[in-house]
Design an enzyme around this catalytic site. Sequence first.
Site, PDB file in Angstrom:
ATOM      1  N   SER A 177       0.851  -1.194   0.000  1.00 12.88           N
ATOM      2  CA  SER A 177       0.000   0.000   0.000  1.00 12.88           C
ATOM      3  C   SER A 177       0.884   1.241   0.000  1.00 12.88           C
ATOM      4  CB  SER A 177      -0.944  -0.020   1.213  1.00 12.88           C
ATOM      5  OG  SER A 177      -1.827   1.076   1.198  1.00 12.88           O
ATOM      6  N   THR A 178       0.867   2.033   1.052  1.00 12.82           N
ATOM      7  CA  THR A 178       1.641   3.270   1.104  1.00 12.82           C
ATOM      8  C   THR A 178       3.121   2.988   0.879  1.00 12.82           C
ATOM      9  OG1 THR A 178       0.061   4.074   2.746  1.00 12.82           O
ATOM     10  CG2 THR A 178       2.100   5.320   2.481  1.00 12.82           C
ATOM     11  N   HIS A 204      -2.841  -1.159  -3.151  1.00 12.24           N
ATOM     12  CA  HIS A 204      -3.971  -0.274  -2.885  1.00 12.24           C
ATOM     13  C   HIS A 204      -3.853   0.982  -3.737  1.00 12.24           C
ATOM     14  CE1 HIS A 204      -4.090  -2.135   1.435  1.00 12.24           C
ATOM     15  NE2 HIS A 204      -4.475  -2.994   0.497  1.00 12.24           N
ATOM     16  N   MET A 297       0.114   1.131   5.204  1.00 13.42           N
ATOM     17  CA  MET A 297      -0.606   1.368   6.444  1.00 13.42           C
ATOM     18  C   MET A 297      -1.690   0.316   6.622  1.00 13.42           C
ATOM     19  SD  MET A 297      -2.834   4.729   5.256  1.00 13.42           S
ATOM     20  CE  MET A 297      -3.796   4.780   6.777  1.00 13.42           C
ATOM     21  N   ASP A 300      -3.831  -5.074   6.114  1.00 12.34           N
ATOM     22  CA  ASP A 300      -4.315  -5.909   5.025  1.00 12.34           C
ATOM     23  C   ASP A 300      -3.278  -6.968   4.660  1.00 12.34           C
ATOM     24  OD1 ASP A 300      -5.978  -6.826   2.990  1.00 12.34           O
ATOM     25  OD2 ASP A 300      -5.137  -5.440   1.511  1.00 12.34           O
TER      26      ASP A 300
END
Length: 359
Positions: A177-178, A204, A297, A300
Amino acid sequence: MIKVLVVDDSALMRKLFERVLSGEPDMEVRLARNGLEALAQLDAFRPNVVTLDINMPEMDGLACLDRIMIERPCPVVMVSSLSTEGAQVTLEALRLGAVDFVPKPEGAISLHMDVFGPELIAKLRTAAGAKLKASLRLRERVQHRIAAARSQRKTAEPSDAPQERTLSGRVIVVGTSTGGPPALEALLSPLPATFPWPIVIAQHMPASFTGPLARRLDRLCALQVAEVDRSLPLEAGFAYVGRGDGDVVVSRRGGEAIVAPVAAEDYPWRPSADRLVRSAMAQFRPEEVVGVLMTGMGNDGADAMTKLRAAGGTTIAEAEETAVVWGMPGELVKSGGATWILPAHKIADKLLQLASSCR
């Protein structure tokens, strides 16, 4: 106190950002109209995080970002349009060192702030705690040059005959993600075109970003990289980026393994790494699945990969030292679900070792 510097040439956007952020008791907000004004405030204000528009007069967002990363590195969140052009520029910003991005509200902006505001606040809080290392960016620049040279060789020296691609009965599933796009470059760039296991990625991102991300990775890597915008056969030598705003799953069709886009279910992040891992476990034996959880973050993928390891599968968590945000891989480590904990630039070597040992 989180010091936030908002950089945008639109007086309306600056006003709306200030209204949203000044309502947070732990945030102090300053405003700048362009990149030059932002640079002038870096030493005096010493922001913990910067929001940076891309299209601005005098000095645009990318030029400002580059100066920030060199002169006074601090976490930057880009404010990006959802257009294809906006996605490409944002991906370049993430490569240059931006931590994350938020899509710019469209249409009647003030009507969307009730949705946009909480997302902005959450991302700024996360970004303010993100780690930036000059050495990490330097390494990624070197990897970028090496990967670009490899890509040129791939294009300039085509094989006399088409490669026959076969599936070895194993699959790698990746969640991030991030900070994910640069991490994915570090993961995929060292892998050769002959790598025997397909790789499926849940990053994401909005749908307008995953296509440009896949095309960018395809140019940089010896592997073939494709966005999963339809059902595709799982093949060796391929990496598949799940289309944003929905989920990506591993399935079977006529007895053959495929990867497919599906409508999102009740998972908080899209595409969901948890759902991807569970789908792979439903189609492959646990020992045939390798899970990789990288920077991001939240949590998941951590639960599903913990179950994967407990069932006999293999899992790799990115180490805290290289993760921009050690949320997702950190949760995997905390739950005891990581077979190995490795810095981003060493994960590809481990995958090559695993593939070699299974021949």
